[in-house]
Enzyme design. Structure first.
Site, mmCIF file in Angstrom:
data_model
loop_
_atom_site.group_PDB
_atom_site.id
_atom_site.type_symbol
_atom_site.label_atom_id
_atom_site.label_comp_id
_atom_site.label_asym_id
_atom_site.label_seq_id
_atom_site.Cartn_x
_atom_site.Cartn_y
_atom_site.Cartn_z
ATOM 1 N N SER A 1 0.839 -1.197 0.000
ATOM 2 C CA SER A 1 0.000 0.000 0.000
ATOM 3 C C SER A 1 0.876 1.249 0.000
ATOM 4 O O SER A 1 1.684 1.433 -0.896
ATOM 5 C CB SER A 1 -0.953 -0.055 1.199
ATOM 6 O OG SER A 1 -1.965 0.911 1.092
ATOM 7 N N ASP B 1 -8.879 -4.365 -6.004
ATOM 8 C CA ASP B 1 -8.347 -3.764 -4.778
ATOM 9 C C ASP B 1 -9.137 -2.501 -4.457
ATOM 10 O O ASP B 1 -9.282 -1.620 -5.303
ATOM 11 C CB ASP B 1 -6.868 -3.417 -4.969
ATOM 12 C CG ASP B 1 -6.169 -3.043 -3.677
ATOM 13 O OD1 ASP B 1 -6.714 -2.216 -2.916
ATOM 14 O OD2 ASP B 1 -5.077 -3.564 -3.432
ATOM 15 N N HIS C 1 -7.277 -5.984 -0.527
ATOM 16 C CA HIS C 1 -6.173 -5.029 -0.600
ATOM 17 C C HIS C 1 -4.842 -5.756 -0.468
ATOM 18 O O HIS C 1 -4.568 -6.379 0.556
ATOM 19 C CB HIS C 1 -6.331 -3.996 0.517
ATOM 20 C CG HIS C 1 -5.332 -2.890 0.474
ATOM 21 N ND1 HIS C 1 -4.886 -2.311 -0.701
ATOM 22 C CD2 HIS C 1 -4.677 -2.243 1.471
ATOM 23 C CE1 HIS C 1 -4.014 -1.355 -0.418
ATOM 24 N NE2 HIS C 1 -3.871 -1.304 0.892
#
Length: 538
Positions: free
Chosen positions: A250, A479, A507
């Site tokens: 991320s 995602d 995610h």
């Protein structure tokens, strides 16, 4: 902006959050170091005035115990401390300059934790991990999860290392509101209906920023990702490594990409999982993230329609209408909860729903929470606990510094998405088109940097990292937080980028259950061989 907290850090306080914490951790991703002199002889030169930082010696000690000179920050979360003591982790402090333009001035202590390679097989070096955020603690991620649950072959050959970036976790964390003030902030209406509610939201954002300024001081202006990336190079050197081996998830992909662009020839094996796109501005980022959560919500609805306990209508249009009506009712009248002092507001319900969209394994909990809140009992307890976990609120009412660091880093990294309410209102049609359910709230949330006490020091730009070895960028097709298009864009920008596609939900992709993804990335980390072009895993 990325939605603030990475759910991999959810504290385990209730049965649902305990399970979700483990699942979301899956969604993210002491041997003596090599002699520092050997590493420095092989690496490109650095500024002479930074030599004291690059040449510092680390005093390693068992995590959870006092440092030899009582200078190293320790993991304070009970779960991380207990795991560190039991798991053979060692901790140290790395000093970095507060301001790289004046390295002889004040310093920032960075907390570092390490889990030595377990063998068998020869040690490959140090593998630095970052779980995202911005604001997620890499130290807690390592000691509370990755040190025991990362792929066994990776743990065997690498020392796993967690470094909390400046202003994050245990590295001189940014401080803003206290617990009661954070409770009020988290409950603030994010979909203002009139001028009075708009003014209240603006006061909330301004109050948050002012508290950060007064409680954090000079550090608040020096927590950018560019500075954190320069810190990583110092950490690499003092660990005795010639190159930086790194896995970022991320926001951790943005940090890794920034490092690669600054120090391309010092990059080793780098995995960027759930990639951000450094080339887009804050407004577009927020808009595309809204679309990402809408995609994830539609996937949840398709699954929900097949379940007996689904509290929403079977068709997408009807489900959207039902959920919008539910949130509108909360806007008028918050729901009761088991917390004697707090009720569930529209903002907290929205946060709780978004939290569960990070992984399909949380969908049963979301069905339960929505059923309890919309059924005959009208109980908002579970949704409130999901919101609390997302914001890292402890059972004692105290919040971790995650939200504070998130805002501080995001507001420095790029100019604000909006400078005032009029700009938000003008953009609402685009946001509502991108996400009928979440668009309005995400548009107004993007106003949070408008009153930040420090102007942005970064700007959106393409990241190319010329001269770097193969860098693997991982994108998940559905995602919610980092849309797949961002991974495609970043892989194309990097001169040595290799895209690995995971056709799935949730995610990030590494260590989440896909044998194909895990085998491909583990092979890369152990051998340096990247995936072949157009590799797609399921």
């Amino acid at each position: 902006m990325l939605l603030p907290p990475r759910p991999a850090h959810f504290p385990s306080r209730t049965p649902w959050s305990a399970g979700l914490a483990t699942v979301l951790a899956l969604a993210l991703a002491t041997a003596a170091p090599v002699a520092a002199g050997k590493a420095r002889a092989a690496e490109p030169p650095y500024e002479a005035r930074l030599a004291p930082y690059y040449g510092q010696h680390l005093d390693w000690h068992p995590c959870g115990k006092p440092a030899p000179h009582a200078t190293a920050p320790q993991p304070t979360a009970a779960r991380a401390t207990a795991a560190a003591r039991e798991g053979g982790f060692v901790c140290a402090t790395v000093r970095v300059p507060l301001d790289y333009a004046d390295p002889s001035g004040a310093e920032v202590p960075l907390a570092v934790a390490r889990k030595p390679a377990t063998g068998p097989g020869g040690r490959l070096g140090s593998l630095l991990l970052n779980p995202g955020g911005p604001g997620g603690s890499a130290v807690d991620f390592l000691t509370g999860y990755a040190g025991a649950h990362y792929p066994e072959a990776v743990r065997a050959r690498y020392d796993l290392v967690g470094v909390d970036p400046r202003g994050v976790g245990h590295s001189a964390p940014v401080r803003c509101l206290d617990g009661p003030a954070m409770d009020r902030w988290a409950a603030t209406d994010l979909t203002p209906d009139d001028a009075a509610e708009t003014a209240a939201l603006r006061r909330s954002f301004h109050g948050f920023a002012d508290a950060c300024r007064s409680r954090t001081g000079k550090l608040l202006g020096h927590v950018s990702t560019a500075e954190a990336a320069r810190d990583l190079d110092i950490v690499r050197a003092v660990l005795g490594e010639r190159r930086l081996d790194y896995v970022g998830a991320s926001y951790g992909t943005y940090l890794g990409a920034m490092y690669a662009d600054l120090f391309p020839r010092r990059v080793g094996r780098m995995v960027l999982d759930g990639a951000m796109d450094p080339s887009i501005g804050s407004r577009r980022l927020s808009l595309e993230e809204a679309a990402g959560f809408e995609t994830a919500f539609r996937a949840f609805l398709r699954d929900c329609a097949r379940r007996e306990d689904c509290p929403l209508p079977a068709t997408e249009a009807a489900a959207n209408h039902t959920l919008a009506a539910f949130l509108a009712a909360l806007d008028r009248t918050p729901l009761r909860t088991d917390d004697g002092k707090r009720r569930l507001t529209e903002a907290q319900a929205t946060t709780g729903i978004i939290a569960a969209l990070y992984t399909e394994a949380a969908w049963p909990a979301l069905r339960q929470a929505l059923g309890e809140a919309s059924g005959s009992g009208k109980d908002g307890t579970t949704l409130l606990s999901m919101s609390d976990a997302y914001y890292e609120r402890g059972a004692n009412g105290h919040y971790s510094p995650l939200m504070a660091a998130n805002a501080a880093v995001n507001c420095l990294d790029a100019p604000p998405a909006f400078t005032g309410p009029a700009a938000v209102r003008a953009a609402l049609p685009d946001f509502e088109k991108a996400s009928p359910v979440f668009g309005r709230a995400l548009a107004w949330t993007a106003l949070n940097c408008a009153d930040w006490p420090h102007p942005a020091t970064g700007t959106p730009h393409r990241v190319t990292a010329p001269g770097a070895p193969p860098i693997v960028v991982v994108g998940t097709t559905r995602d919610p937080a980092t849309p797949y298009r961002w991974a495609r864009s970043l892989a194309a920008q990097l001169t040595s980028g290799h895209l690995l596609t995971y056709d799935g939900d949730g995610h990030t992709a590494f260590n989440r259950g896909s044998t194909c993804v895990d085998t491909t990335l583990t092979t890369y980390l152990l051998t340096g061989a990247p995936p072949t072009p157009r590799t797609t895993c399921h």
